[in-house]
Design a protein around this motif. Structure first.
Motif, PDB file in Angstrom:
ATOM      1  N   THR A 556      -7.792  57.642  29.195  1.00  0.00           N
ATOM      2  CA  THR A 556      -7.815  58.596  30.393  1.00  0.00           C
ATOM      3  C   THR A 556      -7.827  59.908  30.103  1.00  0.00           C
ATOM      4  O   THR A 556      -9.079  60.764  30.507  1.00  0.00           O
ATOM      5  N   SER A 557      -7.117  60.669  29.129  1.00  0.00           N
ATOM      6  CA  SER A 557      -7.311  61.939  28.734  1.00  0.00           C
ATOM      7  C   SER A 557      -8.619  62.320  27.858  1.00  0.00           C
ATOM      8  O   SER A 557      -9.275  63.199  28.142  1.00  0.00           O
ATOM      9  N   LEU A 558      -9.016  61.227  27.094  1.00  0.00           N
ATOM     10  CA  LEU A 558     -10.313  61.235  26.447  1.00  0.00           C
ATOM     11  C   LEU A 558     -11.508  61.278  27.085  1.00  0.00           C
ATOM     12  O   LEU A 558     -12.325  62.252  27.247  1.00  0.00           O
ATOM     13  N   ALA A 559     -11.334  60.380  28.258  1.00  0.00           N
ATOM     14  CA  ALA A 559     -12.543  60.448  29.122  1.00  0.00           C
ATOM     15  C   ALA A 559     -12.724  61.619  29.934  1.00  0.00           C
ATOM     16  O   ALA A 559     -13.936  61.868  30.150  1.00  0.00           O
ATOM     17  N   LEU A 560     -11.696  61.903  30.457  1.00  0.00           N
ATOM     18  CA  LEU A 560     -11.825  63.194  31.493  1.00  0.00           C
ATOM     19  C   LEU A 560     -12.383  64.500  30.641  1.00  0.00           C
ATOM     20  O   LEU A 560     -13.120  65.073  31.095  1.00  0.00           O
TER      21      LEU A 560
END
Length: 739
Positions: A556-560
């Protein structure tokens, strides 16, 4: 003013427009039948297992059940006895009195007196096979077998229990709108069932006649027959008693009346002989003990009373004493070889031998007396033992004798009672006819009436279906997994930023590089919702955490960070998980330098960064793993790092460690503008997520919302169970890559 606050902060949540991939269906809008169908499909294997188990159990129980045979006797019960002379009589219409009469007859058919009468007539009271057939209690003293027979003392209790057994297996079924009644008895033995059913009808007729015995000649004749039968039984039992006493050689002395009016019971001759011999044995034992004591005393150097009182021995001892004194006097003057001294010494030796012979004679006399007393005692003991054996044998033989005696007493009492009753009965004034008749006697059934395999299996299937449905509803209520995106806000009180589909067959980085993938679309929806969380849009600094490892927080952090970078923002991604770092693997670098170096005091930020050009942003690894990451986070260095980075970058995204079991995530959450919580779909329990949110709330962290990760639409409403632990950060590097 923020447009979105979490329920943990006390503000009302804002409802976001969800993207199509994250949209869920409101349970309240689902019809009740569809909800039940959904639950049934979800727990179908549980229900099928319950149905199969009940079916197998029903089949096994049915096959193990003892076949039962039902025999039925049909009888007719008329309202009143017909009068022989009343040819013009007509039957009365049925009314309330008729209903009372027939209900009374049905009650009489099921009465305990009738059942006990049948048990006595069929000799079931003393039949062990009957009680064994129906599993009667064998722990009761009334059912203790003695020589293969029940004790007569427990006959009354056995009669009552036998009656209860017969009533429990009997059914009385009146035929509607008729005077016919079916008396049906069920047992494991077909012939026995028919026998009891017929005996029940016959005894019911007999009892009905006996109630009229005071007013009918038929009853008087019946009493006469019973009296004759009782007399025959009494005579037969007396002959049986006398014959057994003669064959068993049981001789009892007659009872005697004492002067005080008391009467002693009969007693056996063996008892009197045993008492007399036992008294003689006691005297012989005393005599033997006395003779033994005298003999033992005589063996101690001739010191017995007989030896001391013997005149010959005392004369020899006196003469020896005189010679011994003379010998001692001569020894003072002469040597032992002196002739006179030698003569005296020789005479003394002769006296010693004479004394010894006399003492031996006395001892032999005592020994003979002792042995005589001993032999007499042994003879009496043998006679007593023999009488004891005879007495015990008599007791064994007397068991059957007492049984015959009890039978004689019972028959005599019955005969006396019938004779007294016969004397009291007068001639009845009217002549009546029995109003109960047997229409169809019971026949031995060919087929068992139970168990019925098909019916039992149908009942087992219905029971299994009910049990399976109950288990399904119970499991549905106990299941805490989040299966639908709509359940996030209802269960956790958090706004749902979006639901992320599960990626299969490729890594998250590969899916993010494909701008047409479902993963990119889902995170674009999350980014859109984040734009409404603050007055200035997407928070400039935020962390992504989860309750436990492997829930998708790093993805999630990588995608955001990727979606924000593609939106033209200058973004930096910091790997805040200094226990199990993972961001450096995505960049293809090591974590020798990174966040832990800055927190430890190093100020050169540029040397700690590395570029992720494929995704369009800059990242900072976790750095060397510190001994205790929480100690580094307690200072002000993290806040300083974020403030310095915000001067260069538009957004600072921190991949935070999980909340449960660690203090790192709450410490990071207090330094950023907001926190996003990744929640694994179909896996994490709601109670664990609430516990994690409680820890964040205790740290005064602002929770922006939640992201439902690893969502599979085809597995909606299908939960899994996972655990978490404090071992996070102590796994191998391969495990860290999997996170």
């Amino acid at each position: 003013m923020n447009l979105l606050n979490s329920n943990l902060q006390g503000a009302a949540p804002v409802v976001f427009a969800q993207p199509q991939a994250a949209a869920g269906t409101d349970n309240n809008a689902i019809p009740i039948l569809r909800q039940y169908l959904r639950i049934a499909l979800r727990w179908r294997y549980v229900m099928l297992g319950a149905i199969a188990a009940c079916f197998l159990l029903g089949l096994i129980v049915t096959l193990l059940m003892t076949p039962q045979y039902a025999a039925s006797t049909t009888i007719e019960i008329s309202r009143e006895s017909d009068r022989i002379t009343n040819f013009q009589g007509v039957e009365r219409d049925a009314g309330i009195a008729d209903q009372e009469f027939y209900q009374t007859q049905y009650g009489l058919l099921e009465s305990s007196s009738l059942s006990e009468r049948v048990a006595m007539q069929l000799r079931l009271v003393d039949d062990p096979k009957f009680f064994e057939m129906f599993g009667a209690a064998e722990d009761d003293p009334a059912f203790e077998l003695t020589d293969g027979r029940y004790p007569a003392s427990g006959r009354t209790k056995r009669q009552r229990i036998a009656g209860e057994i017969l009533r429990d297996n009997l059914s009385v079924d009146p035929t509607r709108l008729s005077r016919l009644v079916d008396v049906r008895f069920t047992s494991p033995n077909a012939a026995f069932s028919a026998k009891v059913a017929n005996a029940w009808a016959e005894n019911f007729i007999q009892t009905n006649l006996e109630r009229k015995i005071q007013a009918t000649s038929y009853g008087r004749n019946l009493l006469q027959r019973q009296l004759a039968e009782a007399k025959d039984k009494l005579d037969q039992s007396q002959r049986q008693l006398v014959g057994y006493a003669s064959a068993a050689k049981i001789i009892n002395l007659p009872a005697q009346s004492g002067g005080d009016g008391t009467t002693t019971s009969e007693r056996s001759i063996v008892v009197d002989d045993l008492a007399a011999l036992n008294s003689a044995l006691a005297q012989a034992t005393a005599s033997r003990i006395h003779a033994e004591a005298r003999y033992e005393q005589g063996g101690r150097n001739g010191a017995s009373i007989e030896a001391l009182g013997n005149q010959a021995i005392n004369s020899l001892r006196q003469r020896r004493a005189e010679l011994a004194a003379e010998y001692e006097r001569m020894m003072t003057q002469f040597e032992p070889g002196y002739p006179a001294a030698k003569a005296i010494k020789s005479e003394i030796d002769q006296l010693d031998r004479g004394i010894e012979r006399e003492e031996n004679r006395v001892s032999s006399s005592l020994l003979a007396g002792y042995r005589e007393a001993q032999e007499r005692e042994r003879g009496l003991q043998a006679a007593v033992d023999q009488l004891k054996d005879d007495y015990l044998n008599l007791r064994r033989r007397s068991i059957q004798y007492n049984i015959y005696q009890q039978e004689v007493d019972t028959n005599r009492a019955l005969y006396d009672a019938l004779l007294q009753r016969f004397k009291e009965i007068g001639v009845a004034g009217g002549v009546g006819i029995n109003n109960v008749a047997v229409v169809d006697p019971a026949k031995v059934p060919d087929q068992p009436s139970s168990p019925r395999l098909l019916i039992n299996l149908a009942i087992a299937l219905l029971a299994g279906l009910g049990l399976g449905a109950a288990l399904a509803f119970a499991l549905e209520q106990m299941d805490e997994a989040i299966a639908d995106p709509a359940e996030v806000e209802r269960r956790l009180g958090l706004p749902l930023l979006g639901s992320i589909p599960k990626v299969e067959g490729e890594t998250p980085k590969e899916a993010l590089l494909d701008r047409k993938s479902d993963l990119v679309d889902a995170y674009l929806a999350v980014q859109t919702n984040l734009a409404f969380s603050t007055e200035h849009g997407v928070p400039r600094s935020f962390s992504v955490t989860s309750t436990r490892p492997a829930e998708g927080k790093s993805t999630t952090s990588l995608a955001l960070a990727t979606t924000l970078a593609r939106a033209g923002k200058n973004v930096i991604l910091i790997d805040g998980d200094m226990r199990s770092p993972s961001i450096h693997h995505l960049g293809g670098v090591g974590h020798e330098r990174g966040l832990s170096n800055f927190l430890a005091g190093e100020d050169d930020i540029e040397s700690l960064l590395f570029s992720m050009s494929e995704l369009g942003f800059v990242a900072m690894s976790a750095g060397p793993l510190p001994p205790n990451a929480a100690e580094l986070l307690t200072g002000d260095r993290l806040a300083l790092l974020i403030s310095r980075l915000l001067k260069t970058y538009d957004h600072v995204v921190i991949d935070s460690p999980p909340v449960m079991g660690l203090a790192d995530a709450p410490l990071i959450a207090t330094r950023v503008e907001g926190v996003i919580v990744a929640v694994e779909s179909h896996g994490i329990r709601t109670s664990l997520v609430k516990t994690a949110l409680g820890r964040l709330a205790s740290a005064n962290a602002r929770v922006i919302g939640s992201v439902l990760t690893k969502f599979e639409a085809r597995k909606a409403h299908y939960g899994y169970g996972y655990e978490y632990g404090y071992g996070y950060g102590r796994t191998t590097e391969a495990d860290a890559k999997a996170a």
